[in-house]
Design a protein around this motif. Structure first.
Motif, PDB file in Angstrom:
ATOM      1  N   PRO A  86       0.897  -1.418   0.035  1.00  0.00           N
ATOM      2  CA  PRO A  86      -0.120   0.022   0.144  1.00  0.00           C
ATOM      3  C   PRO A  86       0.727   1.351  -0.079  1.00  0.00           C
ATOM      4  N   ALA A 140       0.407   4.327  -2.590  1.00  0.00           N
ATOM      5  CA  ALA A 140       0.201   5.589  -2.192  1.00  0.00           C
ATOM      6  C   ALA A 140       1.118   6.407  -2.986  1.00  0.00           C
ATOM      7  N   TRP A 166      -0.094   9.277  -5.586  1.00  0.00           N
ATOM      8  CA  TRP A 166       0.016  10.477  -5.257  1.00  0.00           C
ATOM      9  C   TRP A 166       0.652  11.462  -6.418  1.00  0.00           C
TER      10      TRP A 166
END
Length: 404
Positions: free
Chosen positions: A158, A162, A166
Motif C-alpha cells: 500500500p 500510495a 499521489w
C-alpha cells in the motif's frame, strides 16, 4: 494570468506556459521547486536515518554490510537533487539499489514519485511493477526483525501504491491546469479573431455604401463640370441648369458623406439619418438621371413592389444606381434601359443595359470596385450578378435576387 505568481509554479508548468523559456534553455528552478526539493531531501534523510537505526539493532547483519548500506544510502541522497532532470533514469537506477540498501529506500520512493509526476503512466507501470515484483524477494532475503513476511508485504505494497497514486494525482492536476490555460488562450484568440472579422466586415460594408452613395453624385459633378469646361459658349439656360445640378449633387454628396462619417464616429447606424433607399426610390433615381441629361428608359414590371423585402429592394436600387453611373461615365449620350421584373417566389431580376457610344468617347479611368461590390451585395442576399459586353458592343449588368 500567472505573472505575479510564477514563483509558486513548478518549472515544468512554466515551461509549458512559456514556450520561449524552453527554446532559450532549461528553465531555472523556481522558489517552489527549491522548497519541494528540500522537503524531498529531508524525507529521504529521515527514512534513511530510521533504516540505519533499524540496521544497527539487527544482530543478524554483519557490521561491514551495515556500513556499506549506509554509504550507499548517503550517496543516494545526492541524487534527489537530480530527480527533475532524469526522473526515469533515477527511478530505474534506484530499483536495484534499494534492493541492497535499506537506507536508500527513501530515495527510491522519492524517485518513483517523481517518475509518476513527470512521465506518462507506461513508464510508471514498468518501474512500479518491477519494484512491486521485487518486494517479496527483498523481504525474503532481508526479513524485518519483529515483523512477519506477510505483514511486511501488507505494509509495503500500500505504501508503494500510495506514492505512485499521489504522483499521478499531481501530474493530472498539472495537466488540468495546463489544459484550462490552453483553453483560455484559445478562447481569447477566437474572441479576438471574431472581433477583427466583425470590424473588417463592418469596414467593407461601409466602404461599399460609401462607394455606392458617392459615386453617383460625384459622377454627376464630373459630367456637368466637363460640359461647362468644353462648352463655355453654351446658352445661358444650359449653363444655369448644369450649375444647379452641380450644386445639388455637391450638397447631396456632402450630406451622404456626413451620414457615413457619423456612422463611423458613433459605431452604429444613426436612426436620425435619412432612410436607406428601397425599390420604391428607383423612379426618383431615374428622374434625377434624366434631369442630369441622361436618356433613361425604366421598364418596371413588379407585381407588388411594396412586398419586396427591404434588403432585396435596397440591393436592386444600388445595382441600378451603379449601372447608371457607369453608363454616364463610359457611354455618355446613349439611351440606358433599366428593367426590373419579378414576383414573390420567382425572384427579382434587375438589368441595366446601354448600347455602344457613338464617336470617340474620352477615356474615364475606373477601378471596377463598384461591380465587385455589387457582386458581393448580390451574393450576400443569396442572389447572383453578371456583367459584361453585349452582342451589339454595349454593356449590360444583370442580377437575380431571391424574393421568397
Amino acid at each position: 494570468m500567472f505573472e505575479g505568481r510564477r514563483w509558486l509554479l513548478p518549472s515544468a508548468v512554466l515551461r509549458e506556459l512559456d514556450p520561449d523559456a524552453e527554446r532559450s534553455g532549461r528553465p531555472r528552478r523556481t522558489a517552489r521547486d527549491w522548497v519541494v526539493d528540500f522537503c524531498c531531501f529531508l524525507v529521504a534523510v529521515l527514512v534513511g536515518l530510521l533504516a540505519a537505526d533499524a540496521l544497527a539493532d539487527n544482530p543478524h547483519l554483519p557490521h561491514t554490510l551495515v556500513v556499506v548500506d549506509q554509504w550507499i544510502g548517503a550517496l543516494s541522497l545526492g541524487a534527489v537533487w537530480l530527480r527533475r532532470r532524469w526522473p526515469l533514469g533515477l527511478a530505474v537506477a534506484m530499483t536495484p539499489i534499494s534492493m541492497v540498501s535499506d537506507t536508500a529506500g527513501g530515495v527510491a520512493l522519492i524517485a518513483l514519485f517523481t517518475l509518476a509526476v513527470h512521465r506518462p503512466f507506461r513508464y510508471v507501470a514498468w518501474v512500479g511493477g518491477a519494484n512491486l515484483a521485487l518486494l517479496p524477494l527483498y523481504f525474503w532475503l532481508r526479513p524485518e526483525p519483529g515483523l512477519p513476511f506477510l505483514g511486511a508485504l501488507a505494509f509495503s505494497v500500500p505504501l508503494l501504491g500510495a506514492v505512485v497514486g499521489w504522483g499521478m494525482f499531481v501530474r493530472s492536476k498539472r495537466q488540468l491546469m495546463l489544459s484550462l490555460r490552453d483553453r483560455a488562450r484559445r478562447a481569447e484568440t477566437e474572441a479576438r479573431l471574431r472581433a477583427e472579422q466583425a470590424q473588417r466586415l463592418a469596414r467593407e460594408a461601409i466602404a461599399r455604401e460609401m462607394h455606392d452613395v458617392l459615386a453617383h453624385r460625384l459622377t454627376l459633378l464630373s459630367v456637368h463640370a466637363g460640359a461647362l469646361e468644353f462648352r463655355p459658349d453654351a446658352p445661358r439656360e444650359e449653363i444655369a441648369r448644369a450649375a444647379g445640378v452641380i450644386r445639388e449633387s455637391a450638397h447631396e454628396a456632402l450630406q451622404d458623406l456626413r451620414e457615413i462619417i457619423g456612422v463611423l464616429r458613433a459605431g452604429e447606424p444613426d436612426d436620425a439619418g435619412r432612410p436607406q433607399p428601397t425599390l420604391a426610390a428607383l423612379e426618383a433615381l431615374v428622374t434625377e438621371s434624366r434631369e442630369a441629361g441622361m436618356k433613361v428608359t425604366l421598364d418596371q414590371r413588379v407585381t407588388d413592389p411594396a412586398a419586396v423585402p427591404a434588403s432585396v429592394g435596397r440591393t436592386a436600387y444600388r445595382i441600378a444606381q451603379e449601372g447608371l453611373t457607369n453608363a454616364r461615365k463610359h457611354a455618355p449620350g446613349t439611351e440606358v434601359t433599366v428593367t426590373v421584373t419579378g414576383a414573390p417566389g420567382e425572384g427579382l431580376s434587375v438589368s441595366v443595359r446601354n448600347p455602344a457610344p457613338e464617336g470617340d468617347v474620352p477615356h474615364v479611368p475606373g477601378s471596377g470596385q463598384g461591380l465587385i461590390g455589387l457582386t458581393e451585395r448580390a451574393t450576400l442576399t443569396g442572389g447572383r450578378l453578371e456583367h459584361g459586353p453585349a452582342a451589339d458592343g454595349g454593356f449590360e449588368v444583370r442580377a437575380w435576387l431571391p424574393w421568397g
